[in-house]
Design a protein around this motif. Structure first.
Motif, PDB file in Angstrom:
ATOM      1  N   PHE A 203      29.770 -57.504  43.840  1.00 52.89           N
ATOM      2  CA  PHE A 203      28.612 -56.276  43.795  1.00 52.89           C
ATOM      3  C   PHE A 203      27.532 -56.828  44.373  1.00 52.89           C
ATOM      4  N   SER A 204      27.050 -56.390  45.639  1.00 47.94           N
ATOM      5  CA  SER A 204      25.887 -56.720  46.190  1.00 47.94           C
ATOM      6  C   SER A 204      24.754 -56.071  45.919  1.00 47.94           C
ATOM      7  N   LEU A 205      23.702 -56.472  45.332  1.00 47.11           N
ATOM      8  CA  LEU A 205      22.523 -55.850  44.914  1.00 47.11           C
ATOM      9  C   LEU A 205      21.290 -56.638  44.962  1.00 47.11           C
ATOM     10  N   LYS A 206      20.089 -56.407  45.688  1.00 45.51           N
ATOM     11  CA  LYS A 206      18.929 -56.883  45.628  1.00 45.51           C
ATOM     12  C   LYS A 206      17.849 -55.966  45.328  1.00 45.51           C
ATOM     13  N   THR A 207      16.858 -56.249  44.348  1.00 36.91           N
ATOM     14  CA  THR A 207      15.767 -55.702  44.027  1.00 36.91           C
ATOM     15  C   THR A 207      14.366 -56.436  44.389  1.00 36.91           C
ATOM     16  N   GLU A 208      13.425 -55.602  44.659  1.00 39.38           N
ATOM     17  CA  GLU A 208      12.146 -56.437  44.901  1.00 39.38           C
ATOM     18  C   GLU A 208      11.147 -55.163  44.327  1.00 39.38           C
ATOM     19  N   ALA A 209      10.399 -55.742  43.502  1.00 39.78           N
ATOM     20  CA  ALA A 209       9.381 -54.842  42.877  1.00 39.78           C
ATOM     21  C   ALA A 209       7.865 -55.477  42.965  1.00 39.78           C
ATOM     22  N   ARG A 210       6.886 -54.437  42.822  1.00 40.33           N
ATOM     23  CA  ARG A 210       5.540 -55.181  42.753  1.00 40.33           C
ATOM     24  C   ARG A 210       4.814 -54.245  41.566  1.00 40.33           C
ATOM     25  N   ALA A 211       4.232 -54.891  40.648  1.00 35.60           N
ATOM     26  CA  ALA A 211       3.296 -54.316  39.690  1.00 35.60           C
ATOM     27  C   ALA A 211       1.797 -54.683  39.881  1.00 35.60           C
ATOM     28  N   SER A 212       1.053 -53.967  39.368  1.00 36.53           N
ATOM     29  CA  SER A 212      -0.358 -54.185  39.018  1.00 36.53           C
ATOM     30  C   SER A 212      -1.091 -53.616  38.038  1.00 36.53           C
ATOM     31  N   GLY A 213      -2.105 -54.072  37.390  1.00 33.55           N
ATOM     32  CA  GLY A 213      -2.880 -53.408  36.354  1.00 33.55           C
ATOM     33  C   GLY A 213      -3.718 -54.297  35.657  1.00 33.55           C
ATOM     34  N   ARG A 214      -4.034 -53.969  34.479  1.00 37.48           N
ATOM     35  CA  ARG A 214      -5.017 -54.770  33.720  1.00 37.48           C
ATOM     36  C   ARG A 214      -4.308 -55.437  32.508  1.00 37.48           C
ATOM     37  N   VAL A 215      -4.890 -56.545  31.880  1.00 41.60           N
ATOM     38  CA  VAL A 215      -4.047 -57.224  30.898  1.00 41.60           C
ATOM     39  C   VAL A 215      -5.307 -57.883  30.043  1.00 41.60           C
ATOM     40  N   GLN A 216      -4.929 -57.919  28.784  1.00 45.38           N
ATOM     41  CA  GLN A 216      -5.906 -58.616  27.859  1.00 45.38           C
ATOM     42  C   GLN A 216      -4.899 -59.277  26.790  1.00 45.38           C
ATOM     43  N   GLY A 217      -4.647 -60.481  26.613  1.00 47.01           N
ATOM     44  CA  GLY A 217      -3.838 -60.997  25.617  1.00 47.01           C
ATOM     45  C   GLY A 217      -2.400 -60.561  25.957  1.00 47.01           C
ATOM     46  N   ASN A 218      -1.878 -59.942  25.001  1.00 44.48           N
ATOM     47  CA  ASN A 218      -0.415 -59.404  25.189  1.00 44.48           C
ATOM     48  C   ASN A 218      -0.411 -57.714  25.381  1.00 44.48           C
ATOM     49  N   THR A 219      -1.597 -57.313  25.851  1.00 41.85           N
ATOM     50  CA  THR A 219      -1.716 -55.937  25.788  1.00 41.85           C
ATOM     51  C   THR A 219      -1.933 -55.585  27.484  1.00 41.85           C
ATOM     52  N   TYR A 220      -1.130 -54.730  27.878  1.00 41.24           N
ATOM     53  CA  TYR A 220      -0.703 -54.467  29.320  1.00 41.24           C
ATOM     54  C   TYR A 220      -1.228 -53.192  29.835  1.00 41.24           C
ATOM     55  N   ASP A 221      -1.996 -52.750  30.592  1.00 36.89           N
ATOM     56  CA  ASP A 221      -2.373 -51.465  31.118  1.00 36.89           C
ATOM     57  C   ASP A 221      -2.139 -51.299  32.672  1.00 36.89           C
ATOM     58  N   PRO A 222      -0.874 -50.947  32.996  1.00 35.69           N
ATOM     59  CA  PRO A 222      -0.311 -50.860  34.367  1.00 35.69           C
ATOM     60  C   PRO A 222      -1.068 -49.663  34.990  1.00 35.69           C
ATOM     61  N   ALA A 223      -1.334 -49.804  36.185  1.00 41.60           N
ATOM     62  CA  ALA A 223      -1.690 -48.906  37.274  1.00 41.60           C
ATOM     63  C   ALA A 223      -0.445 -48.489  38.200  1.00 41.60           C
ATOM     64  N   ALA A 224       0.195 -49.433  39.013  1.00 40.01           N
ATOM     65  CA  ALA A 224       1.148 -48.958  39.822  1.00 40.01           C
ATOM     66  C   ALA A 224       2.363 -49.754  39.878  1.00 40.01           C
ATOM     67  N   TYR A 225       3.331 -49.363  40.366  1.00 38.12           N
ATOM     68  CA  TYR A 225       4.752 -49.906  40.402  1.00 38.12           C
ATOM     69  C   TYR A 225       5.484 -49.770  41.649  1.00 38.12           C
ATOM     70  N   ASP A 226       5.921 -50.520  42.419  1.00 41.96           N
ATOM     71  CA  ASP A 226       6.556 -49.991  43.772  1.00 41.96           C
ATOM     72  C   ASP A 226       8.045 -50.968  43.596  1.00 41.96           C
ATOM     73  N   GLU A 227       9.241 -50.310  43.846  1.00 43.39           N
ATOM     74  CA  GLU A 227      10.376 -50.912  43.911  1.00 43.39           C
ATOM     75  C   GLU A 227      11.473 -50.630  45.019  1.00 43.39           C
ATOM     76  N   VAL A 228      12.004 -51.391  45.493  1.00 50.02           N
ATOM     77  CA  VAL A 228      12.919 -51.438  46.769  1.00 50.02           C
ATOM     78  C   VAL A 228      14.327 -52.033  46.292  1.00 50.02           C
ATOM     79  N   THR A 229      15.373 -51.399  46.259  1.00 48.15           N
ATOM     80  CA  THR A 229      16.526 -51.744  45.776  1.00 48.15           C
ATOM     81  C   THR A 229      17.356 -51.584  47.134  1.00 48.15           C
ATOM     82  N   VAL A 230      18.642 -52.594  47.446  1.00 52.97           N
ATOM     83  CA  VAL A 230      19.324 -52.489  48.410  1.00 52.97           C
ATOM     84  C   VAL A 230      20.702 -52.706  47.721  1.00 52.97           C
TER      85      VAL A 230
END
Length: 236
Positions: A65-92
């Protein structure tokens, strides 16, 4: 298998002298058989994070089963609280390339995909109903990043991938020699048929930190039971 691999995303970011940088590489096995690789690189500075992820099947699983995934995420963080802004994923997958983007507009995750998701069903979750959910890469970063003792076993976060919502919880914690072991749960919240919401085949897992070098503690192992047998992420 696709869902398990989609959890394994990694990172590669530009260097910054003032930023906190992190890198980790894991081997992934199922029932003792090598099944894939997971690498993590991240940068955090001034309350902002960036994370890029790559996961791929390998070994015997990769041959089937051939699968490769690449992803990028960005946002704000304080402690264990996350406020994401963007996510980009490429899967082959088996030579077919797919892309996905999640943007958090007004706090809500909005998803676009190419090609469009033609297999979406009425029971799949709508991001507007889960404004607190983060993207899959942010969720993985929150789970696998090095943490100080006070934050290591103190995580409660929900992820949304365009169809399904899962809750990731870490709690408790006990010392085992130089390792700190946290009990975790991966809970289906929405996006499934009602009869499948209670499926606990991958619900319970453990995250193991190495405390021998002081804080922050790096994650060295994750263990979970799945329908494919025991899944283990082991840091190289």
């Amino acid at each position: 298998m696709r869902r398990l691999t989609a959890l394994c995303l990694a990172l590669a970011l530009p260097a910054s002298l003032s930023a906190q940088e992190e890198a980790a590489d894991f081997d992934v096995s199922f029932a003792g058989i090598r099944g894939g690789t997971l690498s993590i690189r991240a940068t955090e500075a001034d309350g902002a994070y960036q994370a890029v992820g790559t996961a791929a099947t390998s070994g015997l699983v990769g041959g089937l089963f051939s699968l490769k995934t690449e992803a990028r995420a960005s946002g704000r963080v304080q402690g264990n609280t996350y406020d994401p802004a963007a996510y980009d994923e490429v899967t082959v997958e088996r030579g077919e390339r797919k892309t996905k983007q999640i943007r958090f507009q007004g706090g809500y995750p909005a998803v676009t995909q190419d090609p469009p998701d033609t297999k979406r069903r009425s029971f799949h979750a709508d991001g507007k109903d889960f404004p607190a959910a983060v993207d899959p890469m942010t969720g993985l970063y929150a789970l696998l990043r090095a943490r100080p003792a006070a934050l290591a076993c103190n995580l409660d976060i929900s992820t949304y991938d365009g169809r399904e919502v899962h809750r990731i919880r870490l709690g408790g914690g006990r010392m085992d020699g130089a390792r700190h072991v946290c009990a975790g749960q991966y809970i289906r919240v929405a996006g499934y048929r009602q009869k499948d919401l209670a499926d606990a085949s991958m619900r319970d897992f453990v995250v193991i930190y190495d405390t021998s070098r002081g804080e922050p503690w790096p994650v060295v192992e994750v263990r979970a039971r799945t329908s494919y047998g025991n899944m283990v992420f082991r840091r190289r």
